[in-house]
Design a protein around this motif. Structure first.
Motif, PDB file in Angstrom:
ATOM      1  N   ARG A   1       4.525   1.620  -7.449  1.00 34.52           N
ATOM      2  CA  ARG A   1       3.062   1.616  -7.558  1.00 34.52           C
ATOM      3  C   ARG A   1       2.606   2.705  -8.523  1.00 34.52           C
ATOM      4  O   ARG A   1       3.043   3.849  -8.436  1.00 34.52           O
ATOM      5  CB  ARG A   1       2.445   1.846  -6.174  1.00 34.52           C
ATOM      6  CG  ARG A   1       2.706   0.662  -5.254  1.00 34.52           C
ATOM      7  CD  ARG A   1       2.699   1.055  -3.819  1.00 34.52           C
ATOM      8  NE  ARG A   1       1.330   1.242  -3.342  1.00 34.52           N
ATOM      9  CZ  ARG A   1       1.042   1.495  -2.062  1.00 34.52           C
ATOM     10  NH1 ARG A   1       2.008   1.588  -1.179  1.00 34.52           N
ATOM     11  NH2 ARG A   1      -0.184   1.658  -1.690  1.00 34.52           N
ATOM     12  N   VAL A   2       1.705   2.324  -9.435  1.00 30.16           N
ATOM     13  CA  VAL A   2       1.286   3.298 -10.446  1.00 30.16           C
ATOM     14  C   VAL A   2      -0.229   3.408 -10.586  1.00 30.16           C
ATOM     15  O   VAL A   2      -0.680   4.185 -11.422  1.00 30.16           O
ATOM     16  CB  VAL A   2       1.864   2.985 -11.846  1.00 30.16           C
ATOM     17  CG1 VAL A   2       3.276   3.458 -11.968  1.00 30.16           C
ATOM     18  CG2 VAL A   2       1.732   1.529 -12.175  1.00 30.16           C
ATOM     19  N   THR A   3      -1.007   2.645  -9.848  1.00 33.21           N
ATOM     20  CA  THR A   3      -2.450   2.769 -10.084  1.00 33.21           C
ATOM     21  C   THR A   3      -3.030   3.910  -9.257  1.00 33.21           C
ATOM     22  O   THR A   3      -2.430   4.398  -8.310  1.00 33.21           O
ATOM     23  CB  THR A   3      -3.205   1.471  -9.720  1.00 33.21           C
ATOM     24  OG1 THR A   3      -3.076   1.281  -8.318  1.00 33.21           O
ATOM     25  CG2 THR A   3      -2.651   0.294 -10.464  1.00 33.21           C
ATOM     26  N   LYS A  43      -1.469  13.361   2.665  1.00 32.61           N
ATOM     27  CA  LYS A  43      -1.055  13.274   4.067  1.00 32.61           C
ATOM     28  C   LYS A  43       0.440  13.012   4.192  1.00 32.61           C
ATOM     29  O   LYS A  43       1.110  13.581   5.045  1.00 32.61           O
ATOM     30  CB  LYS A  43      -1.821  12.137   4.756  1.00 32.61           C
ATOM     31  CG  LYS A  43      -3.286  12.440   4.940  1.00 32.61           C
ATOM     32  CD  LYS A  43      -3.537  13.105   6.295  1.00 32.61           C
ATOM     33  CE  LYS A  43      -4.918  13.730   6.344  1.00 32.61           C
ATOM     34  NZ  LYS A  43      -5.993  12.808   5.985  1.00 32.61           N
ATOM     35  N   THR A  44       0.945  12.119   3.320  1.00 33.86           N
ATOM     36  CA  THR A  44       2.334  11.705   3.492  1.00 33.86           C
ATOM     37  C   THR A  44       3.289  12.516   2.616  1.00 33.86           C
ATOM     38  O   THR A  44       4.407  12.799   3.030  1.00 33.86           O
ATOM     39  CB  THR A  44       2.477  10.220   3.142  1.00 33.86           C
ATOM     40  OG1 THR A  44       1.882   9.989   1.865  1.00 33.86           O
ATOM     41  CG2 THR A  44       1.795   9.356   4.175  1.00 33.86           C
ATOM     42  N   ASN A  45       2.872  12.835   1.400  1.00 36.46           N
ATOM     43  CA  ASN A  45       3.758  13.568   0.499  1.00 36.46           C
ATOM     44  C   ASN A  45       3.055  14.814  -0.010  1.00 36.46           C
ATOM     45  O   ASN A  45       2.632  14.873  -1.160  1.00 36.46           O
ATOM     46  CB  ASN A  45       4.141  12.700  -0.705  1.00 36.46           C
ATOM     47  CG  ASN A  45       4.948  11.499  -0.297  1.00 36.46           C
ATOM     48  OD1 ASN A  45       6.107  11.604   0.028  1.00 36.46           O
ATOM     49  ND2 ASN A  45       4.293  10.355  -0.300  1.00 36.46           N
ATOM     50  N   PHE A  50      -6.395  13.778  -2.207  1.00 38.27           N
ATOM     51  CA  PHE A  50      -6.714  14.712  -1.134  1.00 38.27           C
ATOM     52  C   PHE A  50      -7.852  14.230  -0.235  1.00 38.27           C
ATOM     53  O   PHE A  50      -7.888  14.552   0.937  1.00 38.27           O
ATOM     54  CB  PHE A  50      -7.077  16.082  -1.713  1.00 38.27           C
ATOM     55  CG  PHE A  50      -5.880  16.858  -2.144  1.00 38.27           C
ATOM     56  CD1 PHE A  50      -5.277  17.763  -1.291  1.00 38.27           C
ATOM     57  CD2 PHE A  50      -5.327  16.649  -3.391  1.00 38.27           C
ATOM     58  CE1 PHE A  50      -4.165  18.459  -1.684  1.00 38.27           C
ATOM     59  CE2 PHE A  50      -4.209  17.338  -3.784  1.00 38.27           C
ATOM     60  CZ  PHE A  50      -3.625  18.252  -2.935  1.00 38.27           C
ATOM     61  N   ILE A  51      -8.812  13.505  -0.804  1.00 41.14           N
ATOM     62  CA  ILE A  51     -10.011  13.212  -0.027  1.00 41.14           C
ATOM     63  C   ILE A  51     -10.044  11.766   0.431  1.00 41.14           C
ATOM     64  O   ILE A  51     -10.330  11.482   1.594  1.00 41.14           O
ATOM     65  CB  ILE A  51     -11.265  13.566  -0.857  1.00 41.14           C
ATOM     66  CG1 ILE A  51     -11.256  15.066  -1.146  1.00 41.14           C
ATOM     67  CG2 ILE A  51     -12.532  13.179  -0.108  1.00 41.14           C
ATOM     68  CD1 ILE A  51     -12.294  15.499  -2.124  1.00 41.14           C
ATOM     69  N   ARG A  52      -9.731  10.838  -0.466  1.00 41.54           N
ATOM     70  CA  ARG A  52      -9.910   9.438  -0.103  1.00 41.54           C
ATOM     71  C   ARG A  52      -8.838   8.984   0.867  1.00 41.54           C
ATOM     72  O   ARG A  52      -7.721   9.496   0.898  1.00 41.54           O
ATOM     73  CB  ARG A  52      -9.914   8.577  -1.361  1.00 41.54           C
ATOM     74  CG  ARG A  52     -11.211   8.785  -2.125  1.00 41.54           C
ATOM     75  CD  ARG A  52     -11.171   8.116  -3.443  1.00 41.54           C
ATOM     76  NE  ARG A  52     -11.104   6.668  -3.319  1.00 41.54           N
ATOM     77  CZ  ARG A  52     -11.163   5.877  -4.371  1.00 41.54           C
ATOM     78  NH1 ARG A  52     -11.307   6.378  -5.570  1.00 41.54           N
ATOM     79  NH2 ARG A  52     -11.093   4.585  -4.217  1.00 41.54           N
ATOM     80  N   GLN A  53      -9.207   7.996   1.670  1.00 34.04           N
ATOM     81  CA  GLN A  53      -8.279   7.472   2.663  1.00 34.04           C
ATOM     82  C   GLN A  53      -7.966   6.020   2.338  1.00 34.04           C
ATOM     83  O   GLN A  53      -8.699   5.361   1.619  1.00 34.04           O
ATOM     84  CB  GLN A  53      -8.889   7.563   4.074  1.00 34.04           C
ATOM     85  CG  GLN A  53      -9.287   8.961   4.483  1.00 34.04           C
ATOM     86  CD  GLN A  53      -8.098   9.907   4.524  1.00 34.04           C
ATOM     87  OE1 GLN A  53      -6.974   9.487   4.752  1.00 34.04           O
ATOM     88  NE2 GLN A  53      -8.348  11.183   4.279  1.00 34.04           N
ATOM     89  N   ASP A  54      -6.884   5.545   2.877  1.00 33.68           N
ATOM     90  CA  ASP A  54      -6.500   4.161   2.623  1.00 33.68           C
ATOM     91  C   ASP A  54      -5.623   3.686   3.774  1.00 33.68           C
ATOM     92  O   ASP A  54      -4.999   4.492   4.461  1.00 33.68           O
ATOM     93  CB  ASP A  54      -5.721   4.070   1.301  1.00 33.68           C
ATOM     94  CG  ASP A  54      -5.945   2.727   0.654  1.00 33.68           C
ATOM     95  OD1 ASP A  54      -6.147   1.752   1.406  1.00 33.68           O
ATOM     96  OD2 ASP A  54      -5.927   2.651  -0.579  1.00 33.68           O
ATOM     97  N   GLU A  55      -5.613   2.344   3.989  1.00 39.71           N
ATOM     98  CA  GLU A  55      -4.762   1.850   5.068  1.00 39.71           C
ATOM     99  C   GLU A  55      -3.301   1.874   4.637  1.00 39.71           C
ATOM    100  O   GLU A  55      -2.429   2.294   5.374  1.00 39.71           O
ATOM    101  CB  GLU A  55      -5.141   0.410   5.461  1.00 39.71           C
ATOM    102  CG  GLU A  55      -6.446   0.299   6.207  1.00 39.71           C
ATOM    103  CD  GLU A  55      -7.605   0.114   5.254  1.00 39.71           C
ATOM    104  OE1 GLU A  55      -7.594  -0.883   4.516  1.00 39.71           O
ATOM    105  OE2 GLU A  55      -8.496   0.966   5.232  1.00 39.71           O
ATOM    106  N   CYS A  56      -3.056   1.383   3.400  1.00 43.22           N
ATOM    107  CA  CYS A  56      -1.657   1.307   2.963  1.00 43.22           C
ATOM    108  C   CYS A  56      -1.314   2.514   2.092  1.00 43.22           C
ATOM    109  O   CYS A  56      -1.171   2.402   0.883  1.00 43.22           O
ATOM    110  CB  CYS A  56      -1.377  -0.004   2.251  1.00 43.22           C
ATOM    111  SG  CYS A  56      -2.558  -0.414   0.980  1.00 43.22           S
ATOM    112  N   VAL A  57      -1.216   3.659   2.709  1.00 37.03           N
ATOM    113  CA  VAL A  57      -0.826   4.874   1.989  1.00 37.03           C
ATOM    114  C   VAL A  57       0.645   4.781   1.624  1.00 37.03           C
ATOM    115  O   VAL A  57       1.427   4.151   2.350  1.00 37.03           O
ATOM    116  CB  VAL A  57      -1.090   6.108   2.872  1.00 37.03           C
ATOM    117  CG1 VAL A  57      -0.819   7.382   2.113  1.00 37.03           C
ATOM    118  CG2 VAL A  57      -2.487   6.089   3.392  1.00 37.03           C
ATOM    119  N   ILE A  58       1.004   5.388   0.504  1.00 38.20           N
ATOM    120  CA  ILE A  58       2.414   5.443   0.130  1.00 38.20           C
ATOM    121  C   ILE A  58       3.173   6.216   1.199  1.00 38.20           C
ATOM    122  O   ILE A  58       2.784   7.324   1.555  1.00 38.20           O
ATOM    123  CB  ILE A  58       2.564   6.142  -1.235  1.00 38.20           C
ATOM    124  CG1 ILE A  58       1.935   5.284  -2.330  1.00 38.20           C
ATOM    125  CG2 ILE A  58       4.014   6.428  -1.549  1.00 38.20           C
ATOM    126  CD1 ILE A  58       1.928   5.924  -3.677  1.00 38.20           C
TER     127      ILE A  58
END
Lengths: 103, 489
Positions: free
Chosen positions: B353-355, B364-366, B433-441
């Motif tokens: 994924r690159v976008t 959060k994850t990395n 840092f700020i935005r959230q998403d369901e499918c986080v890497i």
């Protein structure tokens, strides 16, 4: 009839202009390669003619031409290899259809 | 022939030696040893980089009848490029051992070393024949590298676009040289430089324009920038990072040497104004287009276009201070851009994924990857106390040294653009840092070589900014070549 410097330079520049025109308007990638060859060869003519008419005592221009020809050959080989690769993957040689990368 | 002349090129010979060793390893080692080749090449290059830091005694001077010059400035520039290449190699070890590219991994390292050799020739050349050979050696193999990911169509498209523009630009460049040759009867930089003092001919203006256009393609200055985004996006990320920093840094240095040494006499008459317009266009258009990119590789392509405009600010100064600030800028730019591309490469290798939207919630994850990316973006945007701030500061100071009002206006425009660029650099930080998403890497376990490469980049971003000794050292180095700038007028 004596050939003057200008009688070489003008055709060579016309040749360069044809190359640029072809590069910008041609659709087929092979034709674009041919246009690029025209441009490179007109540069070679320039060097040889300048050397022959203006500085006959030295060989700089001739040597440059020899190297430029070798470089042009390498460029053509590489470009043809890439065109063949594109054709293998996409079955296209039309530059207008290489449009996957754009914004 | 006097073979002791080869002592003037210790770095080139060392590099050639490394290349030959890698080539021999690739050709003659049994296939089961192949997976160690990337490590072998990287360690060898790293050792060579350390070796190249120690100049041979009395290795400054001209060789081969004045075709090749070795001086402290070229020595420093080559060392900077060496460091960058080691980082690129470290980043690509894991990628070249992937199943799809592992068959050709030797070629990757060989072509990288060979293009680096071409760049060294470009930097040291004081004769147009040698320069053209170096330019072609540095640019043609990159087309082959861009087509490296054989299974992806994008890679081939990028290679096709790159090779056509590269040949087109070198044809234009050589036409410019042929005009210069016709005017002066020489291909030596210094001889041409002394021949064109006081010449005011349309042919000269045309020649300068063609030379600027030819090298401008390599540096992706606007209006010669159209290929950049496509090639950066399509090429494998390791190649993109190589193309965007190493190749650009070498071309910028060589560009400055040509403009100052060959066309220095017509600085204020001819090329100052050409470069003036090009810089404004490059910085502004690079910034404006970067704003609307969602693909991070395209985004960094436009950001690197606008960075090239800043590098050109050092060239337009045409002074020793300008050269110092330009080398410093390239050094900082190598660290920050390689950090950004390193993070992108790690994430692309693991998830594809690159976008920019894929990076939502990455912190959060990395956290470490996000942190590195943030530092890179801050440095590219020029936020103190990171190195990018100081490099921008010095390059503005260097440009202002010319003292003309027009240059002050130019620096002001560049300054406004820096603020604009903060917007889009911070977009990436905001996404992470700020935005959230369901499918986080998900969490990525990056390979230890990639970690080392990123650590080196982060240390570079922080240390180069803090250690003021580096700029002082570069200044001392370029002071040795001040006579080169006497011609400028």
């Amino acid at each position: 009839m004596n050939l003057t410097l200008l009688m070489y330079l003008v055709p060579s520049l016309v040749m360069f202009g044809c190359g640029v025109y072809g590069f910008l308007t041609r659709k087929n990638m092979i034709a674009i390669m041919i246009s690029l060859e025209l441009m490179l060869n007109s540069v070679d003519i320039n060097f040889v003619v300048f050397n022959r008419y203006l500085f006959p005592g030295q060989m700089d221009g001739m040597f440059f031409t020899l190297f430029a020809i070798a470089i042009a050959a390498a460029e053509t080989a590489l470009a043809l290899a890439i065109i063949i690769n594109v054709f293998r993957v996409a079955r296209k040689v039309d530059i207008n259809e290489l449009t996957k990368l754009k914004f | 022939m006097d073979y002791s002349q080869f002592l003037f090129m210790p770095q080139e010979i060392g590099l050639l030696f490394v290349f030959l060793l890698v080539f021999i390893y690739d050709t003659f080692m049994p296939a089961r040893m192949g997976k160690h080749l990337p490590m072998f090449a990287t360690i060898l290059t790293a050792l060579y980089t350390v070796y190249a830091f120690f100049p041979c005694p009395d290795s400054w001077g001209m060789a081969f009848g004045g075709m090749f010059e070795s001086n402290p400035a070229t020595w420093v520039m080559k060392n900077i490029l060496n460091v960058g290449v080691v980082i690129v190699m470290l980043q690509s070890i894991k990628w070249t051992n992937d199943d799809f590219v592992s068959v050709r991994r030797g070629e990757f390292y060989e072509l990288i070393l060979l293009t680096l050799f071409g760049m060294f020739l470009m930097i040291s050349a004081r004769h147009f024949l040698l320069f053209v050979i170096g330019l072609e050696t540095a640019s043609l193999p990159i087309a082959a590298l861009a087509a490296f990911e054989k299974r992806y169509y994008e890679s081939h498209e990028a290679a096709a676009k790159y090779v056509f523009t590269a040949v087109f630009s070198s044809a234009i460049f050589m036409l410019g040289i042929s005009f210069v040759y016709g005017m002066s009867g020489s291909l030596y930089f210094q001889e041409i430089g002394s021949q064109i003092v006081g010449v005011k001919s349309p042919l000269l203006i045309l020649a300068v324009a063609f030379v600027i256009a030819g090298v401008g393609y390599k540096l992706s200055l606007v209006p010669f920038h159209q290929w950049t985004a496509d090639v950066y996006q399509g090429a494998p990320t390791a190649v993109t990072s190589y193309l965007s920093v190493i190749s650009k840094g070498a071309a910028a240095f060589a560009f400055m040497v040509i403009l100052v040494q060959v066309f220095g006499a017509v600085y204020s008459q001819v090329w100052q104004w050409m470069l003036y317009a090009i810089i404004i266009l490059t910085i502004t258009i690079g910034n404006l287009f970067a704003m609307r990119q969602r693909n991070l590789k395209r985004f960094l392509a436009y950001s690197s276009i606008s960075q090239a405009g800043y590098i050109m600010l050092g060239v337009i100064a045409a002074s020793q201070v300008g050269m110092t600030s330009m080398i410093y800028y390239v050094l900082v730019y190598i660290f920050s851009n390689l950090a950004a591309f390193g993070v992108i490469a790690v994430i692309e290798r693991a998830t594809g994924r690159v976008t920019m939207d894929d990076y939502n919630g990455l912190f959060k994850t990395n956290p470490w990857l996000a942190f590195t990316m943030m530092l890179a973006m801050f440095s590219l945007g020029g936020i103190p106390p990171f190195a990018g701030f100081f490099s921008k500061f010095f390059i503005f100071v260097g440009a202002c040294h010319t003292g003309s009002v027009a240059i002050y206006v130019l620096v002001f425009i560049a300054l406004v653009n820096t603020i604009i660029s903060l917007y889009y650099y911070l977009l990436v930080v905001k996404a992470m840092f700020i935005r959230q998403d369901e499918c986080v890497i998900p969490y990525i376990d990056s390979h230890w070589t990639e970690e080392i490469a990123l650590t080196v980049c982060v240390m570079g971003i922080i240390a180069v900014g803090v250690a003021s000794g580096i700029y002082t050292f570069l200044n001392q180095v370029t002071e040795t070549i001040t006579p080169m700038f006497n011609m400028v007028g």
